[in-house]
Scaffold this active site. Structure first.
Site, PDB file in Angstrom:
ATOM      1  N   GLY A  41      87.969  22.501  -6.065  1.00 20.10           N
ATOM      2  CA  GLY A  41      87.793  21.056  -5.978  1.00 20.10           C
ATOM      3  C   GLY A  41      86.368  20.542  -6.013  1.00 20.10           C
ATOM      4  O   GLY A  41      86.151  19.330  -6.085  1.00 20.10           O
TER       5      GLY A  41
ATOM      6  N   GLU B 253      89.059  28.957  -4.870  1.00 17.85           N
ATOM      7  CA  GLU B 253      89.721  28.758  -6.169  1.00 17.85           C
ATOM      8  C   GLU B 253      88.993  27.719  -7.010  1.00 17.85           C
ATOM      9  O   GLU B 253      89.561  26.705  -7.389  1.00 17.85           O
ATOM     10  CB  GLU B 253      91.171  28.289  -5.942  1.00 17.85           C
ATOM     11  CG  GLU B 253      92.015  29.209  -5.086  1.00 17.85           C
ATOM     12  CD  GLU B 253      93.321  28.565  -4.623  1.00 17.85           C
ATOM     13  OE1 GLU B 253      93.537  27.351  -4.878  1.00 17.85           O
ATOM     14  OE2 GLU B 253      94.128  29.270  -3.996  1.00 17.85           O
TER      15      GLU B 253
ATOM     16  N   GLY C 287      87.556  25.717 -10.105  1.00 18.26           N
ATOM     17  CA  GLY C 287      87.909  25.570 -11.516  1.00 18.26           C
ATOM     18  C   GLY C 287      86.803  24.818 -12.236  1.00 18.26           C
ATOM     19  O   GLY C 287      85.886  25.397 -12.819  1.00 18.26           O
ATOM     20  N   ARG C 288      86.860  23.488 -12.125  1.00 21.78           N
ATOM     21  CA  ARG C 288      85.903  22.620 -12.817  1.00 21.78           C
ATOM     22  C   ARG C 288      84.448  23.033 -12.623  1.00 21.78           C
ATOM     23  O   ARG C 288      83.659  23.027 -13.575  1.00 21.78           O
ATOM     24  CB  ARG C 288      86.092  21.188 -12.281  1.00 21.78           C
ATOM     25  CG  ARG C 288      85.282  20.130 -13.018  1.00 21.78           C
ATOM     26  CD  ARG C 288      85.321  18.784 -12.246  1.00 21.78           C
ATOM     27  NE  ARG C 288      86.664  18.440 -11.830  1.00 21.78           N
ATOM     28  CZ  ARG C 288      87.512  17.683 -12.527  1.00 21.78           C
ATOM     29  NH1 ARG C 288      87.124  17.157 -13.663  1.00 21.78           N
ATOM     30  NH2 ARG C 288      88.714  17.427 -12.058  1.00 21.78           N
TER      31      ARG C 288
ATOM     32  N   CYS D 181      97.047   6.539 -32.562  1.00 25.74           N
ATOM     33  CA  CYS D 181      97.615   5.192 -32.525  1.00 25.74           C
ATOM     34  C   CYS D 181      97.961   4.755 -31.104  1.00 25.74           C
ATOM     35  O   CYS D 181      99.126   4.613 -30.746  1.00 25.74           O
ATOM     36  CB  CYS D 181      98.824   5.132 -33.439  1.00 25.74           C
ATOM     37  SG  CYS D 181      98.379   5.620 -35.110  1.00 25.74           S
ATOM     38  N   GLU D 182      96.938   4.587 -30.273  1.00 26.08           N
ATOM     39  CA  GLU D 182      97.058   4.090 -28.898  1.00 26.08           C
ATOM     40  C   GLU D 182      95.763   3.359 -28.597  1.00 26.08           C
ATOM     41  O   GLU D 182      94.688   3.883 -28.900  1.00 26.08           O
ATOM     42  CB  GLU D 182      97.126   5.260 -27.894  1.00 26.08           C
ATOM     43  CG  GLU D 182      98.297   6.199 -28.027  1.00 26.08           C
ATOM     44  CD  GLU D 182      99.546   5.690 -27.337  1.00 26.08           C
ATOM     45  OE1 GLU D 182      99.461   4.728 -26.541  1.00 26.08           O
ATOM     46  OE2 GLU D 182     100.620   6.243 -27.625  1.00 26.08           O
TER      47      GLU D 182
ATOM     48  N   TYR E 104      89.222  21.011 -18.113  1.00 25.85           N
ATOM     49  CA  TYR E 104      90.286  20.031 -18.353  1.00 25.85           C
ATOM     50  C   TYR E 104      90.096  19.308 -19.689  1.00 25.85           C
ATOM     51  O   TYR E 104      90.373  18.120 -19.820  1.00 25.85           O
ATOM     52  CB  TYR E 104      90.390  19.045 -17.168  1.00 25.85           C
ATOM     53  CG  TYR E 104      90.589  19.790 -15.861  1.00 25.85           C
ATOM     54  CD1 TYR E 104      91.800  20.410 -15.589  1.00 25.85           C
ATOM     55  CD2 TYR E 104      89.564  19.916 -14.928  1.00 25.85           C
ATOM     56  CE1 TYR E 104      91.988  21.145 -14.414  1.00 25.85           C
ATOM     57  CE2 TYR E 104      89.739  20.639 -13.753  1.00 25.85           C
ATOM     58  CZ  TYR E 104      90.949  21.247 -13.506  1.00 25.85           C
ATOM     59  OH  TYR E 104      91.131  21.971 -12.353  1.00 25.85           O
TER      60      TYR E 104
HETATM   61  C1  LIG Z   1      93.426  22.664  -9.838  1.00 27.49           C
HETATM   62  C2  LIG Z   1      93.407  23.594  -8.687  1.00 27.49           C
HETATM   63  C3  LIG Z   1      92.225  24.240  -8.310  1.00 27.49           C
HETATM   64  C4  LIG Z   1      90.906  23.985  -8.991  1.00 27.49           C
HETATM   65  O1  LIG Z   1      90.467  22.683  -8.853  1.00 27.49           O
HETATM   66  P1  LIG Z   1      89.022  22.267  -9.444  1.00 27.49           P
HETATM   67  O2  LIG Z   1      88.869  20.859  -9.042  1.00 27.49           O
HETATM   68  O3  LIG Z   1      89.080  22.445 -10.908  1.00 27.49           O
HETATM   69  O4  LIG Z   1      88.028  23.170  -8.802  1.00 27.49           O
HETATM   70  C5  LIG Z   1      92.275  25.143  -7.281  1.00 27.49           C
HETATM   71  N1  LIG Z   1      93.432  25.399  -6.625  1.00 27.49           N
HETATM   72  C6  LIG Z   1      94.591  24.798  -6.954  1.00 27.49           C
HETATM   73  C7  LIG Z   1      95.814  25.123  -6.203  1.00 27.49           C
HETATM   74  C8  LIG Z   1      94.615  23.883  -7.987  1.00 27.49           C
HETATM   75  O5  LIG Z   1      95.763  23.273  -8.290  1.00 27.49           O
END
Ligand SMILES: *Cc1c(COP(=O)(O)O)cnc(C)c1O
Length: 425
Positions: A246, A283, A285-286, A352-353, A380
């Protein structure tokens, strides 16, 4: 234009030419065509290294949330660097394994795991399941018993903290679909401990995405630790604490905490509360990939008008949906700077939006044929791409030690309807 390019130092302008990992982006657009996603492997590894630095000397596992960018080469990059994966579907599991990610480093999250996905993950031998409801506990228990397996289980708890982010990407509040409510968690752990085929291994939370402050993470951690103490007082041991992902990135002028500083702060809190020796899972991601990638697009037409000026490009909401879906602001930069006065443009795609836009009110000096880069598009972006308007999905290139490597071919149109059938008779 932001004072410093998001993605710097890997993304930089030299002699007017925008470069990623030292490679001029306009050249890549010519060589591979547009729309084109380009990623810097070094930028991804640098982002990972910040987390690894902060966790050095601690028992930990970083599980890259691969829904941010699931290209095999991205997964391979992280797997080789010792990172694991956080998956949310059987498809992601198959991808992670195909990229060489060891199952022992994969955790399975998500509110809607099917029986087939549970079987697939148990057969693969994943590190654990992040379970989000009582019904899922019951189902996982039944599936594991059927297979004669034991499922390692961590409960995703909803700490009910406000992550202060966009409502669509806030997940830690009481009223959204994710996780088990904080005040129901103890009962859920009792159930998990009593069901056959399950082994309780930890606790987890994930409070949202694009969070730009440290406080929500620390608040969530505190709420989690209260629960750890309560659960363990009943004799149920939680060997790991998974704090989810997150952490936000800079798209415009946000100033999220650095990953290492944030992790250090969370570790200090764990130490202060006597949980310093627990295994820590994260975890992200971004924050690992977002600023490691750009989307390149070619200007097709300029359509100045009385009310608004439109710069029509060959990338669209099907390639990059964040602006249309979240009204997300992403920087747009010319790959080669042009002299002359700038004009204010809405950068829009051909779909087309009316919601098909990549950026509004952008001051740019552009001509048809110019290549524009949408920055911070490594997360994303491609994973949310669709074939809307029967548009083939973009190609993807990774810069590896100064060389451009095609890591996904451009989709061919025929493949879009290859599985469809005409009605006979
Ligand atoms: C999407 C997600 C993440 C990663 O979130 P980011 O904002 O991309 O870091 C981690 N854990 C779970 C369960 C998620 O659904």
């Amino acid at each position: 234009m932001p004072a410093m390019l998001p993605g710097a130092p890997h993304l930089a302008r030299a002699d007017g030419a925008l470069r990623l990992g030292g490679v001029p982006l306009a050249e890549l657009a010519r060589r591979f065509g547009t729309p084109l996603y380009v990623y810097s492997q070094a930028a991804m590894l640098d982002a990972l290294a910040a987390y690894q630095r902060a966790l050095a000397g601690r028992r930990h596992l970083l599980c890259y949330a691969m829904k941010a960018n699931a290209n095999l080469a991205v997964l391979q990059t992280f797997a080789r660097a010792g990172c694991g994966a956080d998956i949310v579907s059987g498809g992601e599991l198959a991808r992670a394994l195909a990229a060489g990610m060891p199952a022992s480093r994969i955790v399975f999250s998500g509110v809607g795991k099917t029986r087939a996905e549970m079987r697939q993950a148990l057969d693969a031998g994943v590190r654990g399941f992040n379970v989000e409801s009582l019904a899922e506990l019951q189902r996982l228990s039944a599936v594991a018993v059927e297979l004669g397996a034991t499922a390692p289980v961590s409960l995703r708890v909803n700490p009910d903290v406000d992550a202060g982010t966009h409502p669509y990407i806030s997940t830690g509040l009481r009223d959204n679909k994710f996780g088990i409510a904080h005040d129901e968690a103890l009962a859920a752990y009792r159930l998990a401990a009593s069901l056959p085929g399950l082994r309780v291994t930890g606790i987890d939370c994930h409070i949202g995405s694009q969070i730009t402050q440290a406080e929500p993470f620390v608040d969530a951690l505190d709420r989690m630790l209260d629960l750890v103490a309560a659960v363990e007082s009943e004799g149920i041991v939680l060997a790991h604490i998974d704090l989810g992902g997150g952490l936000g990135i800079r798209y415009a002028d946000e100033s999220p905490p650095a990953a290492d500083a944030l992790v250090a702060r969370m570790l200090a809190r764990l130490d202060a509360r006597g949980f310093g020796t627990r295994e820590i899972l994260l975890e992200p991601g971004r924050s690992l990939v977002g600023n490691a990638g750009v989307l390149l697009t070619e200007v097709q037409y300029l359509k100045p008008g009385a009310a608004r000026n439109f710069c029509i490009v060959d990338a669209a909401m099907n390639d990059l949906v964040r602006p249309a879906m979240y009204e997300a602001w992403m920087a747009i930069e010319p790959c080669v700077e042009r002299a002359g006065p700038a004009r204010v443009w809405d950068v829009v795609g051909p779909v087309c939006e009316s919601g098909d836009w990549l950026g509004r009110d952008r001051a740019l000096t552009v001509e048809p044929g110019d290549i524009l880069a949408v920055l911070s598009a490594g997360a994303y972006g491609m994973t949310m791409a669709s074939n809307y308007n029967s548009r083939p999905r973009a190609a993807e290139v990774m810069i590896v030690r100064g060389e451009a490597v095609l890591v996904r071919e451009r989709e061919v149109i025929e493949s879009l309807f290859a599985g469809e059938r005409l009605i006979s008779g």
